[in-house]
Design a protein around this motif. Structure first.
Motif, PDB file in Angstrom:
ATOM      1  N   TYR A 162     -35.992  32.942 -29.106  1.00 32.42           N
ATOM      2  CA  TYR A 162     -35.884  34.041 -29.898  1.00 32.42           C
ATOM      3  C   TYR A 162     -36.673  34.946 -29.456  1.00 32.42           C
ATOM      4  O   TYR A 162     -37.419  35.072 -28.407  1.00 32.42           O
ATOM      5  N   ALA A 163     -36.426  36.197 -29.751  1.00 28.54           N
ATOM      6  CA  ALA A 163     -36.861  37.530 -29.221  1.00 28.54           C
ATOM      7  C   ALA A 163     -38.289  37.754 -29.471  1.00 28.54           C
ATOM      8  O   ALA A 163     -38.746  38.454 -28.649  1.00 28.54           O
ATOM      9  N   TRP A 164     -38.858  37.159 -30.432  1.00 30.70           N
ATOM     10  CA  TRP A 164     -40.167  37.270 -30.541  1.00 30.70           C
ATOM     11  C   TRP A 164     -40.919  36.619 -29.169  1.00 30.70           C
ATOM     12  O   TRP A 164     -42.348  37.290 -28.888  1.00 30.70           O
ATOM     13  N   LYS A 165     -40.604  36.048 -28.519  1.00 31.28           N
ATOM     14  CA  LYS A 165     -40.790  35.525 -27.260  1.00 31.28           C
ATOM     15  C   LYS A 165     -41.086  36.295 -25.968  1.00 31.28           C
ATOM     16  O   LYS A 165     -41.484  35.998 -25.166  1.00 31.28           O
ATOM     17  N   GLY A 188     -48.138  30.603 -37.229  1.00 35.83           N
ATOM     18  CA  GLY A 188     -47.082  29.631 -37.860  1.00 35.83           C
ATOM     19  C   GLY A 188     -45.540  29.681 -37.297  1.00 35.83           C
ATOM     20  O   GLY A 188     -44.991  28.841 -37.819  1.00 35.83           O
ATOM     21  N   TYR A 189     -45.441  30.258 -36.097  1.00 34.15           N
ATOM     22  CA  TYR A 189     -44.275  30.528 -35.397  1.00 34.15           C
ATOM     23  C   TYR A 189     -44.064  29.202 -34.453  1.00 34.15           C
ATOM     24  O   TYR A 189     -45.125  28.958 -33.831  1.00 34.15           O
ATOM     25  N   HIS A 190     -42.959  28.813 -34.121  1.00 30.16           N
ATOM     26  CA  HIS A 190     -42.752  27.734 -33.359  1.00 30.16           C
ATOM     27  C   HIS A 190     -43.216  27.997 -31.790  1.00 30.16           C
ATOM     28  O   HIS A 190     -42.986  29.329 -31.376  1.00 30.16           O
ATOM     29  N   PRO A 195     -33.348  29.079 -30.306  1.00 36.56           N
ATOM     30  CA  PRO A 195     -32.618  29.423 -31.222  1.00 36.56           C
ATOM     31  C   PRO A 195     -31.436  28.692 -31.531  1.00 36.56           C
ATOM     32  O   PRO A 195     -31.033  28.405 -32.938  1.00 36.56           O
ATOM     33  N   TRP A 196     -31.049  27.792 -30.493  1.00 34.04           N
ATOM     34  CA  TRP A 196     -29.787  26.812 -30.613  1.00 34.04           C
ATOM     35  C   TRP A 196     -30.217  25.461 -31.427  1.00 34.04           C
ATOM     36  O   TRP A 196     -29.423  24.895 -31.940  1.00 34.04           O
ATOM     37  N   LYS A 197     -31.661  25.319 -31.176  1.00 35.19           N
ATOM     38  CA  LYS A 197     -32.400  24.227 -32.113  1.00 35.19           C
ATOM     39  C   LYS A 197     -32.828  24.760 -33.366  1.00 35.19           C
ATOM     40  O   LYS A 197     -33.463  23.915 -33.951  1.00 35.19           O
ATOM     41  N   GLU A 198     -32.951  26.132 -33.558  1.00 37.20           N
ATOM     42  CA  GLU A 198     -33.393  26.835 -34.924  1.00 37.20           C
ATOM     43  C   GLU A 198     -34.947  26.389 -35.023  1.00 37.20           C
ATOM     44  O   GLU A 198     -35.421  25.791 -35.969  1.00 37.20           O
TER      45      GLU A 198
END
Length: 213
Positions: A162-165, A188-190, A195-198
């Motif tokens: 994901y783009a936040w990384k 609280g973000y993963h 993204p493919w594992k959501e």
């Protein structure tokens, strides 16, 4: 500014997958999303640093002119935002993360990096994600310099996460021998962000996904 020396199609390594990850929608254009104000770029004060557990125990620094003179590459890759929009097929230009790893090698026991940006913003990555062949410190998108709102002079692009990384306004990288959470990961973000594992939020994490909150 360096000139392109290679173009990676994404057919090897973390190759781009066709279609959209689960829960994403196609975005036309590129929305501006960030937390806090847009920093003012001062080239005479700008410095890119690599520090922490380096192989030689030293801090490595590049002034803006020195950093942008490093070998330039382009990568065609999608951008998947955790807010559920995806921008497909952008051409990113800049300095591959592998170039930094070669210029300032990590110590043998490094497992993770923390990417630091303006205002103390940070994002943690596994070393394998940072070292992926399509991870890029982008200065350009589609042949044009990034705008300030989109991260000029430097943003990290990690296409398979994901783009936040991939923070905007990057200023350096810290090599770490153990994982710790960055700015959004503490909120609280993963910890991984595939993204493919959501992998959007920390409550979805398994025991192997990162340090406890």
């Amino acid at each position: 500014m360096g000139q392109p020396v290679e173009r990676e199609s994404g057919e090897s390594g973390e190759a781009a997958r066709p279609g959209l990850p689960p829960g994403q929608r196609l975005q036309r254009g590129w929305p501006v999303t960030h937390y806090g104000p847009v920093p003012k770029f001062r080239p005479e004060r700008w410095e890119f640093r690599v520090f922490g557990a380096t192989a030689d125990g030293e801090k490595h620094c590049w002034a803006h002119e020195e950093f942008t003179a490093l070998p330039y590459a382009t990568v065609v890759a999608d951008l998947h935002c955790v807010t559920k929009f995806s921008m497909l097929g952008a051409e990113w230009g800049g300095i591959p993360a592998r170039t930094i790893l070669q210029a300032a090698p990590p110590a043998p026991d490094v497992t993770h990096v923390m990417v630091w940006a303006e205002y103390g913003f940070s994002s943690n990555l596994r070393l394998s994600d940072f070292a992926a062949e399509r991870t890029l410190f982008a200065t350009h998108k589609d042949g044009e310099l990034l705008t300030a709102e989109h991260g000029f002079p430097l943003r990290l692009v990690v296409p398979h996460l994901y783009a936040w990384k991939g923070p905007k306004w990057v200023r350096g990288v810290e090599y770490m021998t153990a994982d710790r959470r960055g700015f959004w990961e503490e909120r609280g973000y993963h910890n991984i962000g595939d993204p493919w594992k959501e992998q959007r939020y920390s409550y979805q994490e398994g025991p192997e996904d990162g340090p406890e909150l």
